[in-house]
Design a protein around this motif. Structure first.
Motif, short mmCIF file in Angstrom:
data_model
loop_
_atom_site.label_atom_id
_atom_site.label_comp_id
_atom_site.label_asym_id
_atom_site.label_seq_id
_atom_site.Cartn_x
_atom_site.Cartn_y
_atom_site.Cartn_z
N GLU A 61 9.24 -24.82 -22.77
CA GLU A 61 8.02 -24.02 -22.73
C GLU A 61 7.06 -24.31 -23.89
O GLU A 61 5.90 -23.90 -23.86
N VAL A 62 7.53 -25.01 -24.90
CA VAL A 62 6.68 -25.30 -26.07
C VAL A 62 5.42 -26.08 -25.68
O VAL A 62 4.31 -25.68 -26.04
N VAL A 79 2.27 -27.05 -34.34
CA VAL A 79 3.59 -27.47 -34.78
C VAL A 79 4.59 -26.96 -33.75
O VAL A 79 4.65 -25.75 -33.47
N ALA A 80 5.32 -27.88 -33.15
CA ALA A 80 6.33 -27.56 -32.14
C ALA A 80 7.69 -27.50 -32.81
O ALA A 80 8.13 -28.48 -33.42
N LEU A 81 8.37 -26.35 -32.72
CA LEU A 81 9.67 -26.18 -33.38
C LEU A 81 10.71 -25.64 -32.42
O LEU A 81 10.40 -24.83 -31.54
N GLY A 82 11.92 -26.08 -32.61
CA GLY A 82 13.05 -25.60 -31.82
C GLY A 82 14.24 -26.49 -32.07
O GLY A 82 14.20 -27.39 -32.92
N CYS A 83 15.29 -26.23 -31.32
CA CYS A 83 16.52 -27.00 -31.49
C CYS A 83 17.25 -27.09 -30.16
O CYS A 83 17.44 -26.08 -29.48
N VAL A 84 17.64 -28.31 -29.82
CA VAL A 84 18.43 -28.55 -28.61
C VAL A 84 19.73 -29.22 -29.07
O VAL A 84 19.69 -30.29 -29.68
N ILE A 85 20.85 -28.58 -28.79
CA ILE A 85 22.16 -29.12 -29.16
C ILE A 85 22.87 -29.58 -27.90
O ILE A 85 22.93 -28.85 -26.90
N ARG A 86 23.41 -30.79 -27.95
CA ARG A 86 24.08 -31.37 -26.78
C ARG A 86 25.22 -30.46 -26.31
O ARG A 86 25.99 -29.94 -27.09
N TYR A 92 20.90 -31.22 -21.50
CA TYR A 92 20.44 -31.66 -22.82
C TYR A 92 19.40 -32.77 -22.69
O TYR A 92 18.33 -32.71 -23.29
N GLU A 93 19.71 -33.80 -21.91
CA GLU A 93 18.78 -34.92 -21.74
C GLU A 93 17.47 -34.46 -21.11
O GLU A 93 16.39 -34.88 -21.52
N THR A 94 17.56 -33.59 -20.11
CA THR A 94 16.36 -33.08 -19.45
C THR A 94 15.47 -32.34 -20.44
O THR A 94 14.27 -32.60 -20.52
N VAL A 95 16.05 -31.44 -21.20
CA VAL A 95 15.26 -30.64 -22.15
C VAL A 95 14.67 -31.53 -23.24
O VAL A 95 13.49 -31.42 -23.57
N CYS A 96 15.47 -32.42 -23.80
CA CYS A 96 14.98 -33.32 -24.86
C CYS A 96 13.86 -34.20 -24.34
O CYS A 96 12.78 -34.28 -24.94
N ASN A 97 14.10 -34.87 -23.23
CA ASN A 97 13.12 -35.81 -22.70
C ASN A 97 11.84 -35.12 -22.24
O ASN A 97 10.74 -35.59 -22.54
N ASP A 98 11.97 -34.02 -21.51
CA ASP A 98 10.79 -33.40 -20.94
C ASP A 98 9.95 -32.65 -21.98
O ASP A 98 8.73 -32.66 -21.91
N SER A 99 10.59 -32.02 -22.96
CA SER A 99 9.79 -31.37 -24.01
C SER A 99 9.06 -32.42 -24.83
O SER A 99 7.87 -32.28 -25.15
N SER A 100 9.73 -33.50 -25.15
CA SER A 100 9.10 -34.59 -25.91
C SER A 100 7.98 -35.24 -25.11
O SER A 100 6.89 -35.50 -25.64
N ARG A 101 8.22 -35.48 -23.84
CA ARG A 101 7.20 -36.08 -22.98
C ARG A 101 5.98 -35.17 -22.89
O ARG A 101 4.84 -35.64 -22.96
N GLY A 102 6.19 -33.88 -22.73
CA GLY A 102 5.08 -32.93 -22.66
C GLY A 102 4.24 -32.95 -23.92
O GLY A 102 3.00 -32.98 -23.87
N LEU A 103 4.89 -32.97 -25.07
CA LEU A 103 4.16 -33.02 -26.34
C LEU A 103 3.41 -34.34 -26.49
O LEU A 103 2.27 -34.37 -26.95
N GLY A 116 8.63 -30.90 -34.21
CA GLY A 116 9.80 -30.52 -35.00
C GLY A 116 10.89 -29.92 -34.13
O GLY A 116 11.63 -29.05 -34.58
N ILE A 117 10.97 -30.37 -32.87
CA ILE A 117 12.07 -29.91 -32.01
C ILE A 117 13.26 -30.82 -32.28
O ILE A 117 13.24 -32.00 -31.97
N LEU A 118 14.27 -30.24 -32.90
CA LEU A 118 15.47 -31.00 -33.24
C LEU A 118 16.28 -31.30 -31.99
O LEU A 118 16.46 -30.41 -31.14
N THR A 119 16.77 -32.51 -31.87
CA THR A 119 17.67 -32.89 -30.77
C THR A 119 18.91 -33.48 -31.42
O THR A 119 18.89 -34.59 -31.93
N VAL A 120 19.98 -32.70 -31.40
CA VAL A 120 21.17 -33.04 -32.19
C VAL A 120 22.45 -32.92 -31.37
O VAL A 120 22.46 -32.34 -30.28
N GLU A 121 23.50 -33.47 -31.92
CA GLU A 121 24.81 -33.44 -31.27
C GLU A 121 25.58 -32.14 -31.53
O GLU A 121 26.38 -31.73 -30.70
N ASN A 122 25.32 -31.52 -32.69
CA ASN A 122 26.09 -30.32 -33.03
C ASN A 122 25.30 -29.43 -33.98
O ASN A 122 24.26 -29.83 -34.52
N TYR A 123 25.81 -28.24 -34.18
CA TYR A 123 25.14 -27.24 -35.01
C TYR A 123 24.96 -27.72 -36.45
O TYR A 123 23.91 -27.49 -37.06
#
Length: 183
Positions: A61-62, A79-86, A92-103, A116-123
Motif C-alpha cells: 500500500e505504500v 520516504v517509503a518505509l517498511g519491512c518484509v521478512i521472508r 515475500y517475492e510478490t510484496v518485495c517486487n510489487d512494492s519496489s516496482r510501484g515506487l 527504505g522498505i527493507l527486504t530481508v531474510e530474518n528479523y
C-alpha cells in the motif's frame, strides 16, 4: 558481513527553502518501523525540512499512498518505509517486487522517493539495517528523497509557498504548440 563494508555517501542535500517530505510507513514490524522513522526524521530535520507521517497496512500500500498524496497534496518528496521478512511462501517475492516496482514507476513519473522498505531474510537482518545508530536505512531513504528534491528544484520552477513543481513550459495541451494553450 555488510556492516564492515564502507561506502561513499553524498554530502547532505542543501536547500534555500525547506523541503516538505511525506513519510509513508507500513508498521507491520512496529519496532523496526519506529527505528526507520527515527532515522528518516533525523535526516529530514538535519536538512532543514518538514515532515508528516502516515501509516498504511502493508508494503504493497505504500506506493498507492504516495500516488494519492502526490495527486492531492503538495509534498516535495516521499520516504517509503517498511519491512518484509521472508516467510515460507512466495508472498515475500510478490510484496518485495510489487512494492519496489510501484515506487520505481512513481519515480519515473518524476516523484522524489527514497525507498527504505527493507527486504530481508530474518528479523536480525532487519534490526541491524533499521537501527538509526547503525546502518540507518531510514535515514538513507530520507537522504535519497532529499537529493532528488534538490535535483527537481535545480531543474524545475518555484511553487507558491513550500515546495516546487516542474517548469510550466513542460506542459503541453494536445493540439497546441509548446508554450501556447488553447481555450
Amino acid at each position: 558481513m555488510a556492516s564492515s563494508e564502507t561506502h561513499y555517501t553524498l554530502p547532505r542535500a542543501e536547500f534555500d527553502k525547506p523541503a516538505k517530505i511525506l513519510i509513508v510507513v507500513a508498521p507491520y514490524y512496529k519496532d523496526i518501523a519506529d527505528e526507520l522513522i527515527a532515522g528518516a526524521i533525523a535526516e529530514i530535520e538535519a536538512a532543514g525540512g518538514f515532515h508528516e507521517i502516515v501509516e498504511v497496512p502493508g508494503a504493497l500500500e505504500v506506493p498507492t499512498a504516495i500516488g494519492i498524496a502526490e495527486r492531492m497534496s503538495n509534498f516535495d518528496g516521499y520516504v517509503a518505509l517498511g519491512c518484509v521478512i521472508r516467510g515460507e511462501t512466495t508472498h515475500y517475492e510478490t510484496v518485495c517486487n510489487d512494492s519496489s516496482r510501484g515506487l520505481t514507476l512513481l519515480g519515473l513519473q518524476g516523484l522524489c522517493i527514497g525507498n527504505g522498505i527493507l527486504t530481508v531474510e530474518n528479523y536480525e537482518q532487519a534490526r541491524v539495517r533499521a537501527e538509526s545508530k547503525g546502518q540507518n536505512k531510514g535515514g538513507g531513504a530520507a537522504a535519497a528523497a532529499l537529493h532528488l528534491v534538490a535535483l527537481a528544484r535545480r531543474w524545475g520552477g518555484a511553487r507558491k509557498g513550500v515546495g516546487f513543481v516542474p517548469a510550466q513550459d513542460e506542459y503541453q495541451i494536445a493540439g497546441a504548440s509548446k508554450g501556447k494553450h488553447s481555450a
